[in-house]
Structure formats: structure tokens, C-alpha cells
Design a protein around this motif. Structure first.
Motif, PDB file in Angstrom:
ATOM      1  N   ILE A  62       0.843  -1.199   0.000  1.00  0.00           N
ATOM      2  CA  ILE A  62       0.000   0.000   0.000  1.00  0.00           C
ATOM      3  C   ILE A  62       0.875   1.244   0.000  1.00  0.00           C
ATOM      4  CG2 ILE A  62      -1.730   1.314   1.309  1.00  0.00           C
ATOM      5  CD1 ILE A  62      -2.597  -1.365   2.554  1.00  0.00           C
ATOM      6  N   GLU A  63       0.484   2.235  -0.758  1.00  0.00           N
ATOM      7  CA  GLU A  63       1.135   3.553  -0.702  1.00  0.00           C
ATOM      8  C   GLU A  63       0.041   4.600  -0.626  1.00  0.00           C
ATOM      9  OE1 GLU A  63       4.393   6.318  -3.069  1.00  0.00           O
ATOM     10  OE2 GLU A  63       4.411   4.131  -3.282  1.00  0.00           O
ATOM     11  N   ARG A  64       0.089   5.428   0.424  1.00  0.00           N
ATOM     12  CA  ARG A  64      -0.980   6.393   0.675  1.00  0.00           C
ATOM     13  C   ARG A  64      -0.368   7.734   1.068  1.00  0.00           C
ATOM     14  NH1 ARG A  64      -3.070   3.852   4.712  1.00  0.00           N
ATOM     15  NH2 ARG A  64      -2.157   5.100   6.365  1.00  0.00           N
ATOM     16  N   THR A  65      -0.883   8.801   0.473  1.00  0.00           N
ATOM     17  CA  THR A  65      -0.430  10.157   0.798  1.00  0.00           C
ATOM     18  C   THR A  65      -1.620  10.987   1.239  1.00  0.00           C
ATOM     19  OG1 THR A  65       1.391  10.037  -0.810  1.00  0.00           O
ATOM     20  CG2 THR A  65       0.732  12.226  -0.053  1.00  0.00           C
ATOM     21  N   GLU A  66      -1.494  11.606   2.414  1.00  0.00           N
ATOM     22  CA  GLU A  66      -2.556  12.454   2.957  1.00  0.00           C
ATOM     23  C   GLU A  66      -1.938  13.778   3.391  1.00  0.00           C
ATOM     24  OE1 GLU A  66      -5.581   9.674   5.245  1.00  0.00           O
ATOM     25  OE2 GLU A  66      -3.522   9.183   5.819  1.00  0.00           O
ATOM     26  N   SER A  67      -2.757  14.801   3.502  1.00  0.00           N
ATOM     27  CA  SER A  67      -2.229  16.107   3.909  1.00  0.00           C
ATOM     28  C   SER A  67      -3.286  16.906   4.642  1.00  0.00           C
ATOM     29  CB  SER A  67      -1.732  16.884   2.681  1.00  0.00           C
ATOM     30  OG  SER A  67      -2.791  17.108   1.770  1.00  0.00           O
ATOM     31  N   GLY A  68      -2.811  17.900   5.373  1.00  0.00           N
ATOM     32  CA  GLY A  68      -3.720  18.745   6.143  1.00  0.00           C
ATOM     33  C   GLY A  68      -2.950  19.733   6.987  1.00  0.00           C
ATOM     34  N   THR A  69      -3.532  20.097   8.130  1.00  0.00           N
ATOM     35  CA  THR A  69      -2.929  21.087   9.028  1.00  0.00           C
ATOM     36  C   THR A  69      -2.845  20.512  10.431  1.00  0.00           C
ATOM     37  OG1 THR A  69      -3.866  22.898   7.722  1.00  0.00           O
ATOM     38  CG2 THR A  69      -3.088  23.443   9.927  1.00  0.00           C
ATOM     39  N   LEU A  70      -1.736  20.793  11.095  1.00  0.00           N
ATOM     40  CA  LEU A  70      -1.477  20.317  12.455  1.00  0.00           C
ATOM     41  C   LEU A  70      -1.374  21.508  13.399  1.00  0.00           C
ATOM     42  CD1 LEU A  70      -0.328  18.329  14.679  1.00  0.00           C
ATOM     43  CD2 LEU A  70       1.923  18.742  13.648  1.00  0.00           C
ATOM     44  N   TRP A  71      -1.984  21.362  14.585  1.00  0.00           N
ATOM     45  CA  TRP A  71      -1.795  22.318  15.676  1.00  0.00           C
ATOM     46  C   TRP A  71      -1.313  21.559  16.904  1.00  0.00           C
ATOM     47  CZ3 TRP A  71      -5.883  22.652  12.326  1.00  0.00           C
ATOM     48  CH2 TRP A  71      -6.073  23.869  11.673  1.00  0.00           C
TER      49      TRP A  71
END
Length: 226
Positions: A62-71
Motif C-alpha cells: 500500500i502507498e498512501r499520501t494524505e495532507s492537512g494542518t497540524l496544531w
């Protein structure tokens, strides 16, 4: 002074100059203890941190890329808002951790103290950071290509995760930010976090770290262990 003696003195002075220059270059090179201490100092003076993140997972075909914002907010609070390729939310309020999967209408709840999650290597950022206490065998990783030119890469094994994690790589910027974390699992998986657009001590309200179960969502209580 005869020519031979003069040449010998010139040669000795040249060798001495070269030796001094070599010593100066060696002293200017970063060392593991100094770099770790500088990273500790950077994060120990933070109260909050906001960053964009990309999470890349490879394993079991499996290869998965996710993104977003971290606080992050001290003490012990974190919020990961995943936006791509689909929305999900991970919130830690310092006591409990919640992972909300809207597509599955499911919430996973666990104790942050017993959190069995690969975000755990970030936990030291939320308290009194000390890299050399958190990572066994901390050393430079000159064989690893940095994500960004000019960064340094450290490797070590996070304490308490030895049964799951073979090693962790930390990419450190010249300003002593952690720009990338690579987590190598004992199952041959690799989880990578990349951080950009870091903003320190931004105003973050405590309510961002409180989680309310959405209507219709199933809550799954994770085993806390011993």
C-alpha cells in the motif's frame, strides 16, 4: 638565514596554518549533542505550533499520501485536520485521543497515555523536549538524502516503541525545526511526516482540542493496555 632554513620555517608555518584551519573547520561542524540541544531549546520555548503536513505511508503493498494542518499546544494537546484525499480528524486533549473517520461514521477513542499510534514520536514536542532521552542511539545519518538542501538528518530508536519501530529519522533545518520524520516499522512499513509553513506561538483556543462525537457516529473504545 640560509635558504634551506628559511624554506623549512616556511613549510612549518604552512603546516601549522593548515592544522589550525582544519581544527577550526572541525569545531564548526555540528555535533549530535549540540544539534539535539538546539532542537530541544527551540521546542521547549514554544507554547503553540501550527504547520501544514503531508503524511506518506508505504507498507504491505500500500502507498498512501494524505495532507492537512497540524496544531500543537502545551501541555499535551494536538489536532490533525486531514483534508486530502478525504477528511478525517485526530484530536488529543492531553488525556484522551480521538480519531474521527467521517466516511465510516466511526470514532476511535484511546488514552493519550497509552496511545498506540505512530504520531507518538511527536509527543516529546508537547512536554519537556529532550531528544537524547527520547531516542536511543541518537546519531547523524549521513547516508540519508535530506528532503531539503542544508538540513541535517538524525536517527535513533524511540523508547517504548521498540517492538513496533525499528528506527526514526528526524530532518532538522538550520533554524532547528523538525521538517520531516520518517518512522521505519519492524513490519518493513515506512511512515513519513513532512512539515512546512511552521508558525510558532500562534493563538490557538483550547476548544480546538475538545472533541464532541458527531451524531450517528459509532464510538470504538481502544484497549488501554497495562
Amino acid at each position: 638565514m640560509n635558504l634551506l632554513r628559511w624554506l623549512r620555517i616556511r613549510a612549518a608555518l604552512s603546516i601549522g596554518t593548515l592544522l589550525l584551519a582544519s581544527v577550526a573547520r572541525l569545531e564548526a561542524l555540528p555535533n549530535v549533542h549540540g544539534l539535539a540541544a538546539a532542537v530541544d531549546d527551540r521546542y521547549n520555548h514554544l507554547q503553540t505550533l501550527q504547520a501544514d503536513f503531508t503524511e506518506i505511508y508505504q507498507g504491505s503493498g500500500i502507498e498512501r499520501t494524505e495532507s492537512g494542518t497540524l496544531w500543537l499546544k502545551k501541555p499535551g494537546k494536538m489536532r490533525w485536520e486531514y483534508r486530502s484525499p478525504e477528511e478525517k480528524l485526530f484530536v488529543g486533549d492531553g488525556k484522551d485521543a480521538w480519531l474521527y473517520l467521517p466516511a465510516e461514521k466511526q470514532v476511535h477513542k484511546s488514552s493519550m497515555k497509552k496511545l498506540d499510534d505512530l504520531r507518538s514520536p511527536l509527543a516529546f514536542l508537547l512536554g519537556k523536549a529532550k531528544l537524547e532521552k527520547e531516542l536511543d542511539g541518537l546519531s547523524f545519518a549521513p547516508d540519508v538524502q535530506p528532503w531539503r538542501e542544508g538540513d541535517s538528518v538524525l536517527r535513533g530508536v524511540p523508547k517504548g516503541l521498540e517492538d513496533r519501530v525499528r528506527q526514526v529519522l528526524l530532518e532538522i533545518t538550520p533554524e532547528h525545526w523538525i521538517a520531516r520524520i520518517l518512522i521505519y516499522g519492524v513490519d518493513e512499513s515506512i511512515t513519513e511526516y513532512r512539515f512546512s509553513n511552521l508558525k510558532e506561538n500562534v493563538a490557538v483556543q483550547d476548544r480546538q482540542f475538545r472533541f464532541s462525537v458527531p451524531g450517528g457516529a459509532e464510538v470504538v473504545e481502544e484497549a488501554s493496555g497495562n
